[in-house]
Every structure is written in C-alpha cells, then in structure tokens.
Design a protein around this motif. Sequence first.
Motif, PDB file in Angstrom:
ATOM      1  N   ARG A 200       1.369  10.143  -8.159  1.00 13.72           N
ATOM      2  CA  ARG A 200       2.799  10.328  -7.964  1.00 13.72           C
ATOM      3  C   ARG A 200       3.136   9.974  -6.520  1.00 13.72           C
ATOM      4  O   ARG A 200       2.624  10.581  -5.581  1.00 13.72           O
ATOM      5  CB  ARG A 200       3.220  11.766  -8.262  1.00 13.72           C
ATOM      6  N   VAL A 201       4.014   8.972  -6.354  1.00  9.71           N
ATOM      7  CA  VAL A 201       4.436   8.525  -5.022  1.00  9.71           C
ATOM      8  C   VAL A 201       5.872   8.975  -4.823  1.00  9.71           C
ATOM      9  O   VAL A 201       6.740   8.696  -5.653  1.00  9.71           O
ATOM     10  CB  VAL A 201       4.320   6.988  -4.903  1.00  9.71           C
ATOM     11  N   GLU A 202       6.107   9.690  -3.730  1.00  7.47           N
ATOM     12  CA  GLU A 202       7.442  10.219  -3.433  1.00  7.47           C
ATOM     13  C   GLU A 202       8.073   9.405  -2.310  1.00  7.47           C
ATOM     14  O   GLU A 202       7.409   9.072  -1.337  1.00  7.47           O
ATOM     15  CB  GLU A 202       7.319  11.676  -3.009  1.00  7.47           C
ATOM     16  N   ARG A 203       9.331   9.072  -2.484  1.00  8.30           N
ATOM     17  CA  ARG A 203      10.062   8.384  -1.418  1.00  8.30           C
ATOM     18  C   ARG A 203      11.290   9.213  -1.084  1.00  8.30           C
ATOM     19  O   ARG A 203      11.871   9.868  -1.950  1.00  8.30           O
ATOM     20  CB  ARG A 203      10.444   6.960  -1.823  1.00  8.30           C
TER      21      ARG A 203
ATOM     22  N   VAL B 231       0.862  -1.177   0.000  1.00  8.24           N
ATOM     23  CA  VAL B 231       0.000   0.000   0.000  1.00  8.24           C
ATOM     24  C   VAL B 231       0.901   1.230   0.000  1.00  8.24           C
ATOM     25  O   VAL B 231       1.828   1.320   0.806  1.00  8.24           O
ATOM     26  CB  VAL B 231      -0.938   0.006   1.233  1.00  8.24           C
ATOM     27  N   LEU B 232       0.637   2.153  -0.927  1.00  4.20           N
ATOM     28  CA  LEU B 232       1.442   3.363  -1.050  1.00  4.20           C
ATOM     29  C   LEU B 232       0.549   4.595  -0.955  1.00  4.20           C
ATOM     30  O   LEU B 232      -0.632   4.552  -1.312  1.00  4.20           O
ATOM     31  CB  LEU B 232       2.177   3.387  -2.400  1.00  4.20           C
ATOM     32  N   GLN B 233       1.125   5.699  -0.485  1.00  2.00           N
ATOM     33  CA  GLN B 233       0.406   6.962  -0.412  1.00  2.00           C
ATOM     34  C   GLN B 233       0.992   7.908  -1.445  1.00  2.00           C
ATOM     35  O   GLN B 233       2.217   7.987  -1.602  1.00  2.00           O
ATOM     36  CB  GLN B 233       0.536   7.573   0.984  1.00  2.00           C
ATOM     37  N   GLY B 234       0.125   8.637  -2.153  1.00  2.00           N
ATOM     38  CA  GLY B 234       0.610   9.565  -3.159  1.00  2.00           C
ATOM     39  C   GLY B 234      -0.423  10.611  -3.496  1.00  2.00           C
ATOM     40  O   GLY B 234      -1.519  10.641  -2.933  1.00  2.00           O
ATOM     41  N   THR B 235      -0.072  11.466  -4.458  1.00  4.51           N
ATOM     42  CA  THR B 235      -0.917  12.562  -4.887  1.00  4.51           C
ATOM     43  C   THR B 235      -1.401  12.309  -6.309  1.00  4.51           C
ATOM     44  O   THR B 235      -0.610  11.933  -7.171  1.00  4.51           O
ATOM     45  CB  THR B 235      -0.134  13.889  -4.847  1.00  4.51           C
TER      46      THR B 235
END
Length: 77
Positions: free
Chosen positions: A22-25, A5-9
């Motif tokens: 867009r997922v930022e790490r 599960v990923l969080q992004g905009t």
Amino acid sequence: MPKRVLQGTVVSDANEKTIVVRVERRFTHPLLKKTVRRSKKYHAHDEANVAKVGDVVWIEECAPISKNKRWTLVPQA
C-alpha cells in the motif's frame, strides 16, 4: 529513462513470490486547502519471499511479470 521507485507498507504476503504494497500519497486539496491522504495497492514481485506484513519496503517499476504485477521489490542493503 529512470524507473519509478515508490515506498509503501506490505499489507499481504500470502501469495508465493508476490507481495501487496500500500503506497500512500499526500497532497493539498486545490479548493479546500486541506491535506488529503490517498492510497493505492500495488502487486510486487518478491523472488526470495523476504518481505512480511507490516514491513516498509521500496518497489521499482519493471516489465509486466503477470496480469497484475508490474513492480518488483528493491533489495535492501
């Protein structure tokens, strides 16, 4: 095995039932010891077309839906 599960905009919602997220790490560079930001865009399935550009959303890994879509939008409670 649990799904990732990923969080992004959301950066695009132009397609029908599809959003681009867009997922930022962030990580520390091994040599420079400086925090580096890297981002990647994922196509995700949005069955109800509820997500709009600028929304912060969670996406979950799933079976391939199309050529590029391997993620689905997690419904918000």
